[in-house]
Design an enzyme around this catalytic site. Structure first.
Site, mmCIF file in Angstrom:
data_model
loop_
_atom_site.group_PDB
_atom_site.id
_atom_site.type_symbol
_atom_site.label_atom_id
_atom_site.label_comp_id
_atom_site.label_asym_id
_atom_site.label_seq_id
_atom_site.Cartn_x
_atom_site.Cartn_y
_atom_site.Cartn_z
ATOM 1 N N ASP A 66 0.823 -1.147 0.123
ATOM 2 C CA ASP A 66 -0.003 0.167 0.088
ATOM 3 C C ASP A 66 1.028 1.142 0.083
ATOM 4 O OD1 ASP A 66 -1.871 2.174 0.458
ATOM 5 O OD2 ASP A 66 -2.662 1.072 2.164
ATOM 6 N N SER A 171 2.242 12.297 -15.792
ATOM 7 C CA SER A 171 1.352 12.890 -16.743
ATOM 8 C C SER A 171 1.701 13.890 -17.340
ATOM 9 C CB SER A 171 -0.018 12.772 -16.002
ATOM 10 O OG SER A 171 -1.168 13.420 -16.887
ATOM 11 N N TYR A 228 -4.491 16.046 -9.031
ATOM 12 C CA TYR A 228 -3.839 14.938 -9.884
ATOM 13 C C TYR A 228 -2.470 15.883 -10.274
ATOM 14 C CZ TYR A 228 -2.931 11.511 -13.285
ATOM 15 O OH TYR A 228 -2.503 10.726 -14.011
#
Length: 304
Positions: A66, A171, A228
């Site tokens: 995790d 990204s 994000y």
């Protein structure tokens, strides 16, 4: 484990039970690496390993991780140390979107997949997302702090390798063009004076401004997927800081492209095979390859 790992490269991929992460594991294992596949869900992770073994890829093992829990990263490091004694490749792929989506009628998704351009699809998603504070908080905890926790826990093992690679899946949303604050942009681009501790502070400042509805105050990204965008911009900066500090390793970040995965309800334009090309290329690049760089797919690009 068959074949032993002494002469094989040892690779570890986070968030690897599906999508790009699973395909990166497949391609790395196919190239001859021993692969540690990690996932938060133990059952899904074990199923993913079984699927790869059915393809004849026997040198794949599972370890639960995790990324948002530092103690989990520490247990992972112990497992890698005890099993292999070193780590050659780390692909930080685990991430969350930071939004809640309501896509409505499943039939609408079919239309999105078949009749809209990539830009239209992104706009369609933007119109159907909400950004509660809890999602923003989880996004920073997973995408930025989680990646940092895992990297730092595994750093001694990477430094034990003669030719280590770290690949941070980022990204194009993490590019600095999405920030309107010139001071923020300059600070995140000024790698000579930026520290990981300052990135932690900026993460906290963003969440504070987000909670108070003051994203414009410092010039944070707005217009959808704010958390994000910030999480990926922080990871880009963190990649550059680490590359500057650890010159014996190759550390890079990349946007794999708009890939058909669960995170976008499979509305992307690239297959997972295509999306994995960049991470795999950077994992296996020559020793004299670039470091501290950002790639768009397999092409080097600017952080702006």
């Amino acid at each position: 484990m068959e074949g032993g790992s002494s002469c094989r490269r040892v690779a570890l991929v986070t968030g690897a039970n599906r999508g790009i992460g699973l395909e990166v594991c497949r391609q790395l294992a196919s190239s001859g690496a021993t692969v540690v596949l990690t996932a938060r869900d133990e059952k899904r992770g074990a199923t993913a390993v079984d699927a790869l073994r059915e393809l004849g890829l026997s040198d794949v093992v599972f370890c639960q991780l995790d990324v948002g829990e530092p103690s989990s990263a520490a247990r992972l490091a112990d497992f890698v140390m005890d099993t292999f004694g070193r780590l050659d490749i780390l692909v930080n792929n685990a991430g969350v979107s930071g939004v809640r989506m309501d896509v409505g009628d499943p039939a609408a998704l079919h239309q999105v997949r078949t009749s809209m351009s990539a830009a239209e699809r992104l706009e369609w998603f933007n119109q159907r997302t909400a950004e509660p504070f809890e999602e923003a908080e989880e996004c920073l905890r997973t995408n930025y702090h989680g990646t940092k926790n895992v990297t730092e826990a595994l750093l001694p093992l990477l430094l034990s390798s003669s030719d280590a690679r770290v690949v941070n899946v980022s990204s194009s949303y993490g590019l600095l063009r999405y920030f309107s604050g010139e001071e923020l942009k300059h600070e995140l681009d000024d790698i000579d004076n930026l520290s990981a501790e300052r990135l932690d502070e900026l993460s906290g400042l963003f969440l504070k401004d987000f909670k108070n509805g003051r994203l414009d105050h410092r010039g944070w990204p707005v217009g959808g997927f704010s958390a994000y965008k910030v999480s990926k911009a922080l990871i880009n900066a963190y990649t550059r800081i680490l590359a500057k500090k650890h010159t014996s390793m190759r550390l890079n970040c990349l946007d794999p492209g708009y890939v058909k995965t669960d995170i976008n309800f499979h509305t992307g334009v690239l297959t997972v095979e295509e999306g994995a090309r960049g991470p795999v290329m950077l994992s296996l690049m020559p020793k004299e390859g670039p470091t501290g760089s950002y790639f768009n797919g397999t092409e080097q690009a600017a952080f702006m």
